[in-house]
Motif scaffolding. Structure first.
Motif, PDB file in Angstrom:
ATOM      1  N   LYS A  70      87.144  -7.037  46.934  1.00 30.25           N
ATOM      2  CA  LYS A  70      87.713  -6.243  48.107  1.00 30.25           C
ATOM      3  C   LYS A  70      87.295  -6.933  49.403  1.00 30.25           C
ATOM      4  CE  LYS A  70      88.414  -1.321  49.631  1.00 30.25           C
ATOM      5  NZ  LYS A  70      87.918  -0.106  49.274  1.00 30.25           N
ATOM      6  N   TYR A  71      88.190  -6.952  50.381  1.00 30.20           N
ATOM      7  CA  TYR A  71      87.862  -7.652  51.610  1.00 30.20           C
ATOM      8  C   TYR A  71      88.413  -6.825  52.716  1.00 30.20           C
ATOM      9  CZ  TYR A  71      87.863 -11.798  55.157  1.00 30.20           C
ATOM     10  OH  TYR A  71      87.662 -12.627  56.194  1.00 30.20           O
ATOM     11  N   ALA A  72      87.549  -6.660  53.875  1.00 26.36           N
ATOM     12  CA  ALA A  72      87.843  -5.876  55.012  1.00 26.36           C
ATOM     13  C   ALA A  72      87.235  -6.656  56.277  1.00 26.36           C
ATOM     14  CB  ALA A  72      87.248  -4.538  55.059  1.00 26.36           C
ATOM     15  N   LYS A  73      87.938  -6.590  57.437  1.00 30.48           N
ATOM     16  CA  LYS A  73      87.417  -7.089  58.481  1.00 30.48           C
ATOM     17  C   LYS A  73      87.622  -6.400  59.789  1.00 30.48           C
ATOM     18  CE  LYS A  73      87.199 -11.754  59.342  1.00 30.48           C
ATOM     19  NZ  LYS A  73      87.426 -13.090  59.473  1.00 30.48           N
ATOM     20  N   ILE A  74      86.836  -5.972  60.771  1.00 32.11           N
ATOM     21  CA  ILE A  74      86.953  -5.084  61.739  1.00 32.11           C
ATOM     22  C   ILE A  74      86.918  -5.515  63.075  1.00 32.11           C
ATOM     23  CG2 ILE A  74      86.140  -2.650  62.204  1.00 32.11           C
ATOM     24  CD1 ILE A  74      84.841  -2.328  59.579  1.00 32.11           C
ATOM     25  N   VAL A  75      87.501  -5.159  64.018  1.00 29.27           N
ATOM     26  CA  VAL A  75      87.353  -5.504  65.329  1.00 29.27           C
ATOM     27  C   VAL A  75      87.361  -4.386  66.268  1.00 29.27           C
ATOM     28  CG1 VAL A  75      88.310  -8.182  64.979  1.00 29.27           C
ATOM     29  CG2 VAL A  75      89.864  -6.292  65.861  1.00 29.27           C
ATOM     30  N   VAL A  76      87.130  -4.632  67.472  1.00 25.69           N
ATOM     31  CA  VAL A  76      87.250  -3.562  68.553  1.00 25.69           C
ATOM     32  C   VAL A  76      88.321  -3.822  69.689  1.00 25.69           C
ATOM     33  CG1 VAL A  76      85.943  -2.048  70.177  1.00 25.69           C
ATOM     34  CG2 VAL A  76      84.893  -3.099  68.148  1.00 25.69           C
ATOM     35  N   THR A  77      89.007  -2.658  70.126  1.00 24.68           N
ATOM     36  CA  THR A  77      90.148  -3.218  71.019  1.00 24.68           C
ATOM     37  C   THR A  77      89.381  -3.119  72.585  1.00 24.68           C
ATOM     38  OG1 THR A  77      90.495  -0.707  71.503  1.00 24.68           O
ATOM     39  CG2 THR A  77      91.701  -1.895  69.770  1.00 24.68           C
ATOM     40  N   VAL A 263      82.807  -8.125  68.882  1.00 20.00           N
ATOM     41  CA  VAL A 263      82.234  -8.293  67.447  1.00 20.00           C
ATOM     42  C   VAL A 263      83.252  -8.507  66.393  1.00 20.00           C
ATOM     43  CG1 VAL A 263      80.070  -6.718  67.760  1.00 20.00           C
ATOM     44  CG2 VAL A 263      82.301  -5.565  67.256  1.00 20.00           C
ATOM     45  N   VAL A 264      82.980  -9.118  65.396  1.00 21.29           N
ATOM     46  CA  VAL A 264      84.056  -9.360  64.221  1.00 21.29           C
ATOM     47  C   VAL A 264      83.148  -8.943  63.011  1.00 21.29           C
ATOM     48  CG1 VAL A 264      85.537 -10.675  62.959  1.00 21.29           C
ATOM     49  CG2 VAL A 264      85.399 -10.904  65.326  1.00 21.29           C
ATOM     50  N   ILE A 265      83.442  -7.848  62.394  1.00 24.65           N
ATOM     51  CA  ILE A 265      82.708  -7.492  61.247  1.00 24.65           C
ATOM     52  C   ILE A 265      83.426  -7.654  59.819  1.00 24.65           C
ATOM     53  CG2 ILE A 265      81.409  -5.627  59.929  1.00 24.65           C
ATOM     54  CD1 ILE A 265      81.241  -4.119  62.738  1.00 24.65           C
ATOM     55  N   THR A 266      82.837  -8.435  59.136  1.00 26.48           N
ATOM     56  CA  THR A 266      83.355  -8.976  57.676  1.00 26.48           C
ATOM     57  C   THR A 266      82.699  -8.062  56.539  1.00 26.48           C
ATOM     58  OG1 THR A 266      84.389 -11.101  58.542  1.00 26.48           O
ATOM     59  CG2 THR A 266      84.242 -10.501  56.410  1.00 26.48           C
ATOM     60  N   LEU A 267      83.591  -7.538  55.927  1.00 27.88           N
ATOM     61  CA  LEU A 267      82.858  -6.862  54.647  1.00 27.88           C
ATOM     62  C   LEU A 267      83.355  -7.341  53.279  1.00 27.88           C
ATOM     63  CD1 LEU A 267      82.940  -3.159  56.117  1.00 27.88           C
ATOM     64  CD2 LEU A 267      80.813  -4.700  56.129  1.00 27.88           C
TER      65      LEU A 267
END
Length: 267
Positions: A70-77, A263-267
């Motif tokens: 399972k792969y996720a990536k999160i950023v902020v506007t 930030v770029v968060i990868t999980l």
């Protein structure tokens, strides 16, 4: 010669200015310029809007189960609600918005290289919004013994062990040196008494049963003994009772600002 040199330096300055104007500008530096979102073939980008307009400082989450894990990536506007999720492996992604003051919006399907504008959903109530607060905001609602109770006077006095010389020592026992070393106290699993735990006549009874659960029960009992178990369990029971009655954290978390958005968060 002096005039020629000045003209030469002037031409260099003009050339550098033209280069800077023409150079690519990162998304985060477009705050005062154009509103276009630029992506390449392994990015997903777009704008997040709610009924109130563009939403700044909210998280955009892309998640897939197409890959071996399972792969996720999160950023902020940014200030204009724009986002870019960069460098995504080729896959089908669910994308949605999460942020303070919102509830999770509808999920969109997308693949890298696509522009996807997303809908943010304003929380219908303060209670709904608070479900997304960090756990510590809920845990801060726990009442603690007054400073006047320290140093403790032991079993023949206020019940607090005499070795606890200050309120800070007691707090350490329910925070870094105790409960929080294993649990994320304040999350829904701890601030709500689950029906799966069983039926109890009171929250105090439920907490007495809760701390006996799992492999760490011996450690939980030991930590409570260090604090004065009856008082500690009464305070935890009061905490969950007030939350069940609708009490909410007094403070509201701010959305990410400035560099917090880079930030770029990868999980």
């Amino acid at each position: 010669m002096r005039v020629t040199k000045l003209l030469y330096l002037g031409m260099i300055a003009i050339g550098m200015g033209s280069f800077l104007i023409a150079a690519p500008v990162p998304l985060g530096s477009q705050q005062g310029g154009g509103t276009a979102v630029r992506i390449d073939n392994d990015d997903i980008g777009g704008v997040v809007r709610s009924a109130n307009g563009p939403e700044a400082g909210v998280w955009v989450i892309a998640e897939t189960t197409d890959l071996p894990t399972k792969y996720a990536k999160i950023v902020v506007t940014d200030d204009l609600g724009r986002y870019v999720i960069p460098d995504l492996p080729k896959a089908n992604y669910n994308i949605w918005v999460r942020g303070y003051g919102l509830i999770d919006g509808p999920k969109a399907r997308a693949t890298p290289g696509k522009m996807v504008n997303l809908k943010a959903v304003t929380a219908p109530s303060e209670s709904a919004a608070a479900q997304y607060y960090p756990s510590i905001y809920w845990y801060s609602m726990l009442k603690i013994p007054d400073k006047s109770n320290f140093p403790g006077t032991g079993a023949d006095g206020n019940g607090i062990p005499g070795r606890l010389r200050s309120q800070g020592q007691w707090l350490a026992g329910i925070k870094t040196l105790g409960c929080n070393s294993c649990h994320q106290l304040g999350n829904k699993a701890t601030r709500v008494i689950s029906k799966d735990l069983g039926h109890f006549n009171s929250s105090l009874d439920a907490w007495q049963r809760r701390v006996l659960s799992g492999q760490a029960s011996e450690i939980m009992i030991r930590n409570l003994k260090d604090l004065e178990p009856v008082l500690a369990l009464q305070l935890f029971a009061d905490w969950t009772d007030r939350i069940a009655a609708g009490e909410l954290p007094k403070a509201k978390p701010p959305r990410p600002q400035g560099k917090e958005r880079n930030v770029v968060i990868t999980l």
